[in-house]
Design an enzyme around this catalytic site. Structure first.
Site, PDB file in Angstrom:
ATOM      1  N   SER A 135       4.740  73.305  -6.033  1.00  0.00           N
ATOM      2  CA  SER A 135       6.047  72.788  -6.467  1.00  0.00           C
ATOM      3  C   SER A 135       5.933  71.638  -7.463  1.00  0.00           C
ATOM      4  O   SER A 135       5.043  70.786  -7.355  1.00  0.00           O
ATOM      5  CB  SER A 135       6.807  72.294  -5.235  1.00  0.00           C
ATOM      6  N   GLU A 137       7.715  69.196  -7.296  1.00  0.00           N
ATOM      7  CA  GLU A 137       7.868  67.963  -6.510  1.00  0.00           C
ATOM      8  C   GLU A 137       6.537  67.237  -6.377  1.00  0.00           C
ATOM      9  O   GLU A 137       6.503  66.029  -6.130  1.00  0.00           O
ATOM     10  CB  GLU A 137       8.408  68.296  -5.114  1.00  0.00           C
ATOM     11  N   TYR A 164       7.514  66.412   2.080  1.00  0.00           N
ATOM     12  CA  TYR A 164       7.429  67.791   1.571  1.00  0.00           C
ATOM     13  C   TYR A 164       6.409  67.876   0.439  1.00  0.00           C
ATOM     14  O   TYR A 164       5.539  68.756   0.421  1.00  0.00           O
ATOM     15  CB  TYR A 164       8.816  68.232   1.065  1.00  0.00           C
TER      16      TYR A 164
HETATM   17  P1  NAP Z   1      13.658  79.037   1.059  1.00  0.00           P
HETATM   18  O1  NAP Z   1      14.847  79.816   0.630  1.00  0.00           O
HETATM   19  O2  NAP Z   1      13.851  77.793   1.845  1.00  0.00           O
HETATM   20  O3  NAP Z   1      12.715  80.041   1.903  1.00  0.00           O
HETATM   21  C1  NAP Z   1      11.690  79.584   2.713  1.00  0.00           C
HETATM   22  C2  NAP Z   1      11.188  80.739   3.560  1.00  0.00           C
HETATM   23  O4  NAP Z   1      10.171  80.255   4.461  1.00  0.00           O
HETATM   24  C3  NAP Z   1      12.258  81.380   4.460  1.00  0.00           C
HETATM   25  O5  NAP Z   1      12.048  82.766   4.474  1.00  0.00           O
HETATM   26  C4  NAP Z   1      11.957  80.776   5.819  1.00  0.00           C
HETATM   27  O6  NAP Z   1      12.408  81.553   6.904  1.00  0.00           O
HETATM   28  C5  NAP Z   1      10.442  80.788   5.755  1.00  0.00           C
HETATM   29  N1  NAP Z   1       9.821  79.978   6.791  1.00  0.00           N
HETATM   30  C6  NAP Z   1      10.087  78.705   7.142  1.00  0.00           C
HETATM   31  N2  NAP Z   1       9.290  78.326   8.145  1.00  0.00           N
HETATM   32  C7  NAP Z   1       8.487  79.369   8.446  1.00  0.00           C
HETATM   33  C8  NAP Z   1       7.459  79.603   9.390  1.00  0.00           C
HETATM   34  N3  NAP Z   1       7.082  78.655  10.244  1.00  0.00           N
HETATM   35  N4  NAP Z   1       6.835  80.807   9.407  1.00  0.00           N
HETATM   36  C9  NAP Z   1       7.213  81.781   8.537  1.00  0.00           C
HETATM   37  N5  NAP Z   1       8.192  81.635   7.631  1.00  0.00           N
HETATM   38  C10 NAP Z   1       8.810  80.447   7.585  1.00  0.00           C
HETATM   39  O7  NAP Z   1      12.755  78.659  -0.188  1.00  0.00           O
HETATM   40  P2  NAP Z   1      12.715  79.317  -1.661  1.00  0.00           P
HETATM   41  O8  NAP Z   1      13.645  78.573  -2.540  1.00  0.00           O
HETATM   42  O9  NAP Z   1      12.815  80.797  -1.537  1.00  0.00           O
HETATM   43  O10 NAP Z   1      11.249  78.887  -2.119  1.00  0.00           O
HETATM   44  C11 NAP Z   1      10.130  79.719  -1.800  1.00  0.00           C
HETATM   45  C12 NAP Z   1       8.875  78.871  -1.790  1.00  0.00           C
HETATM   46  O11 NAP Z   1       8.721  78.238  -3.052  1.00  0.00           O
HETATM   47  C13 NAP Z   1       8.871  77.735  -0.772  1.00  0.00           C
HETATM   48  O12 NAP Z   1       7.541  77.569  -0.339  1.00  0.00           O
HETATM   49  C14 NAP Z   1       9.311  76.521  -1.572  1.00  0.00           C
HETATM   50  O13 NAP Z   1       8.811  75.341  -0.986  1.00  0.00           O
HETATM   51  C15 NAP Z   1       8.648  76.821  -2.899  1.00  0.00           C
HETATM   52  N6  NAP Z   1       9.303  76.279  -4.089  1.00  0.00           N
HETATM   53  C16 NAP Z   1      10.621  76.508  -4.310  1.00  0.00           C
HETATM   54  C17 NAP Z   1      11.214  76.045  -5.476  1.00  0.00           C
HETATM   55  C18 NAP Z   1      12.670  76.291  -5.767  1.00  0.00           C
HETATM   56  O14 NAP Z   1      13.215  75.615  -6.638  1.00  0.00           O
HETATM   57  N7  NAP Z   1      13.313  77.246  -5.094  1.00  0.00           N
HETATM   58  C19 NAP Z   1      10.451  75.344  -6.421  1.00  0.00           C
HETATM   59  C20 NAP Z   1       9.097  75.141  -6.162  1.00  0.00           C
HETATM   60  C21 NAP Z   1       8.527  75.632  -5.004  1.00  0.00           C
HETATM   61  P3  NAP Z   1      13.936  81.396   7.467  1.00  0.00           P
HETATM   62  O15 NAP Z   1      14.779  82.199   6.506  1.00  0.00           O
HETATM   63  O16 NAP Z   1      13.846  81.976   8.816  1.00  0.00           O
HETATM   64  O17 NAP Z   1      14.272  79.942   7.416  1.00  0.00           O
HETATM   65  O1  G4F Z   2      18.656  70.693  -4.915  1.00  0.00           O
HETATM   66  P1  G4F Z   2      17.713  69.696  -4.346  1.00  0.00           P
HETATM   67  O2  G4F Z   2      17.752  69.475  -2.875  1.00  0.00           O
HETATM   68  O3  G4F Z   2      16.277  70.101  -4.861  1.00  0.00           O
HETATM   69  P2  G4F Z   2      14.893  69.272  -4.948  1.00  0.00           P
HETATM   70  O4  G4F Z   2      14.887  68.111  -4.050  1.00  0.00           O
HETATM   71  O5  G4F Z   2      14.635  69.025  -6.388  1.00  0.00           O
HETATM   72  O6  G4F Z   2      13.864  70.337  -4.360  1.00  0.00           O
HETATM   73  C1  G4F Z   2      13.922  71.709  -4.730  1.00  0.00           C
HETATM   74  O7  G4F Z   2      13.116  71.920  -5.869  1.00  0.00           O
HETATM   75  C2  G4F Z   2      11.705  71.677  -5.660  1.00  0.00           C
HETATM   76  C3  G4F Z   2      11.000  71.925  -6.994  1.00  0.00           C
HETATM   77  O8  G4F Z   2      11.101  70.779  -7.792  1.00  0.00           O
HETATM   78  C4  G4F Z   2      11.211  72.600  -4.567  1.00  0.00           C
HETATM   79  F1  G4F Z   2       9.869  72.421  -4.394  1.00  0.00           F
HETATM   80  C5  G4F Z   2      11.959  72.320  -3.275  1.00  0.00           C
HETATM   81  O9  G4F Z   2      11.522  73.256  -2.283  1.00  0.00           O
HETATM   82  C6  G4F Z   2      13.462  72.532  -3.520  1.00  0.00           C
HETATM   83  O10 G4F Z   2      13.669  73.891  -3.791  1.00  0.00           O
HETATM   84  O11 G4F Z   2      17.979  68.273  -5.032  1.00  0.00           O
HETATM   85  C7  G4F Z   2      17.962  68.138  -6.433  1.00  0.00           C
HETATM   86  C8  G4F Z   2      18.472  66.742  -6.799  1.00  0.00           C
HETATM   87  C9  G4F Z   2      17.739  65.600  -6.081  1.00  0.00           C
HETATM   88  O12 G4F Z   2      17.483  64.587  -7.013  1.00  0.00           O
HETATM   89  C10 G4F Z   2      18.745  65.114  -5.065  1.00  0.00           C
HETATM   90  O13 G4F Z   2      18.625  63.726  -4.735  1.00  0.00           O
HETATM   91  O14 G4F Z   2      19.836  66.631  -6.430  1.00  0.00           O
HETATM   92  C11 G4F Z   2      20.029  65.378  -5.809  1.00  0.00           C
HETATM   93  N1  G4F Z   2      21.229  65.481  -4.951  1.00  0.00           N
HETATM   94  C12 G4F Z   2      22.354  64.745  -5.114  1.00  0.00           C
HETATM   95  N2  G4F Z   2      23.241  65.046  -4.158  1.00  0.00           N
HETATM   96  C13 G4F Z   2      21.379  66.259  -3.874  1.00  0.00           C
HETATM   97  C14 G4F Z   2      22.652  65.991  -3.372  1.00  0.00           C
HETATM   98  N3  G4F Z   2      20.563  67.168  -3.309  1.00  0.00           N
HETATM   99  C15 G4F Z   2      21.022  67.831  -2.215  1.00  0.00           C
HETATM  100  N4  G4F Z   2      20.236  68.781  -1.645  1.00  0.00           N
HETATM  101  N5  G4F Z   2      22.261  67.585  -1.685  1.00  0.00           N
HETATM  102  C16 G4F Z   2      23.099  66.666  -2.227  1.00  0.00           C
HETATM  103  O15 G4F Z   2      24.203  66.459  -1.726  1.00  0.00           O
END
Ligand code: NAP
Ligand code: G4F
Length: 371
Positions: A135, A137, A164
């Site tokens: 990520s 992050e 995280y």
């Molecule tokens: P997400 O919607 O939160 O999906 C996470 C998945 O992990 C869900 O299927 C969840 O199952 C599963 N999970 C959680 N705990 C588990 C466990 N103990 N054993 C097996 N499965 C488990 O996340 P996403 O947005 O699809 O992201 C996919 C991956 O990319 C994650 O690793 C996230 O950290 C990483 N990532 C995401 C972003 C982004 O912007 N979306 C960016 C960078 C990296 P449940 O449905 O049952 O909760």
């Molecule tokens: O949407 P967010 O919660 O995403 P964040 O923290 O950037 O993390 C996501 O992206 C990562 C990749 O860079 C992934 F690795 C991670 O798993 C996840 O998918 O928050 C985005 C921004 C932050 O700066 C947060 O402080 O939005 C700001 N924010 C402001 N108000 C909020 C809110 N975020 C959330 N979730 N909820 C709010 O009410």
């Protein structure tokens, strides 16, 4: 036989998540046989998979914190050349401050469990390939200045700002170590934020588009227009309508000034797949190269439903501030472009439009969505 001529199979951990569901759609379209690993839940966590009706897709139950369940799944389903995608994580940054131990167990140790299981079963000698969801992050507070632009790429040092991000750094290092020490074909995609209509509802983009969807439905059902909103509601938690008893809870958000490089999940799962088609494993930044604040996302989203001023519809709530913030993310995907031939397809404006179009059922009459 050429890898491309064999029938392919994949195991996806984190199948029920946003990316898991898009990746499974992509793999099935490419005629893979796919096993999706789903953790046991007392409520339905398979909604993002409910549209799939394909005999090449099988769901198995398992949990990446449970090494024995990983061993059972890989023993039963991993064959020569299987692609293993680890998308499973406790993926919410704010939650990780409240549940750091759980986040570590799932997000860091879960990845280590998978890599160790690959070694223990000798799968690395069968050309099994592994993808880890790293990520942006992990960059936390850090960025480089290249040609006068602030960006993060594969050479930028990690300075994680949350439990995280620390867990993701540990998993990322484990991928590098198992690649170098044991020769595992393990790649990590350092993905910047990516969204879609399947995005979890407590991430900021989807929280905004869902709220706008509910608010516009509420207006529609009462035959109201946004211009009926009373200005006197500025200091209230509720939105009032002039001359009526109607009220609606405001959208509650935290820090609106952070910058994110937002792309589209459907584009990004393509990059994951491309990484595992390479002869050699490696790490790649996947992003759009553009950055916007949450405030700019709000501007774009509200504009699509004809609302230019939204300050009086939003409450800044300290509850949604984090103990530490990542203020600025903007990636540089040059390496992915050069080595994988990957570029993002969806612009920021298209992404916001796409999410609003999904979540808003009733557009105000005066809105031209396509202007
Ligand atoms: P997400 O919607 O939160 O999906 C996470 C998945 O992990 C869900 O299927 C969840 O199952 C599963 N999970 C959680 N705990 C588990 C466990 N103990 N054993 C097996 N499965 C488990 O996340 P996403 O947005 O699809 O992201 C996919 C991956 O990319 C994650 O690793 C996230 O950290 C990483 N990532 C995401 C972003 C982004 O912007 N979306 C960016 C960078 C990296 P449940 O449905 O049952 O909760
Ligand atoms: O949407 P967010 O919660 O995403 P964040 O923290 O950037 O993390 C996501 O992206 C990562 C990749 O860079 C992934 F690795 C991670 O798993 C996840 O998918 O928050 C985005 C921004 C932050 O700066 C947060 O402080 O939005 C700001 N924010 C402001 N108000 C909020 C809110 N975020 C959330 N979730 N909820 C709010 O009410």
């Amino acid at each position: 036989m050429d890898r491309n001529c064999k029938s392919k199979n994949a195991i996806v951990f984190g199948a029920t998540g946003q990316d898991g569901s898009y990746l499974i759609d992509l793999l099935l379209a490419k005629n893979y046989k796919v096993v999706g690993v789903v953790r046991r839940s007392s409520t339905d966590n398979r909604q993002r998979l409910s549209h799939i009706n394909n005999l090449s897709f099988k769901i198995v139950e398992g949990d990446i914190t449970d090494y024995s369940s990983i061993i059972s799944i890989l023993s039963a389903h991993a064959q020569d050349d299987t692609e293993i995608y680890n998308l499973a994580a406790q993926s919410h940054v704010a939650v990780s401050f409240k549940q750091p131990g759980l986040t570590w167990d799932v997000t860091a140790k879960g990845c280590l469990n998978l890599l160790q299981a690959i070694i223990d079963l000798g799968l690395h000698k069968k050309n099994v390939r592994f993808y880890q969801a790293s990520s942006s992050e992990m960059f936390g507070k850090n960025y480089d200045t290249i040609n006068g632009e602030k960006v993060q790429n594969e050479n930028t040092k990690f300075m994680p700002q949350s439990p995280y991000a620390i867990a993701k750094c540990a998993a990322h290092e484990a991928v590098r170590l198992y690649r170098e020490a044991y020769g595992v074909h393990a790649s990590a995609g350092i993905l910047f934020n990516h969204e879609s209509e399947r995005r979890g509802e407590n991430f900021v983009t989807r929280k905004i588009t869902k709220w706008i969807g509910e608010f516009t439905t509420w207006l529609y059902e009462r035959n109201l227009d946004p211009k009926h909103i009373s200005n006197s509601c500025k200091n209230s938690d509720l939105i009032y309508v002039s001359g009526s008893q109607y009220s609606f809870p405001k959208l509650r958000l935290g820090n609106l000034e952070a910058f994110r490089d937002w792309g589209c999940s459907g584009d990004y799962v393509e990059a994951m797949w491309l990484m595992l088609q390479q002869e050699s494993p490696d790490d790649y930044v996947i992003c759009t190269g553009k950055t916007h604040t949450i405030r700019q996302f709000l501007d774009a989203a509200f504009k699509l439903v004809g609302i230019k001023e939204w300050d009086h519809l939003v409450v800044i709530d300290p509850e949604f501030y984090r103990p530490a913030e990542v203020e600025y993310l903007r990636g540089d995907y040059s390496k992915a472009k050069e080595k994988l031939g990957w570029s993002p397809k969806t612009s920021f404006e298209e992404l916001v439009n796409f999410m609003i179009s999904h979540d808003v059922k009733h557009f105000p009459d005066n809105v031209n969505r396509y202007e």
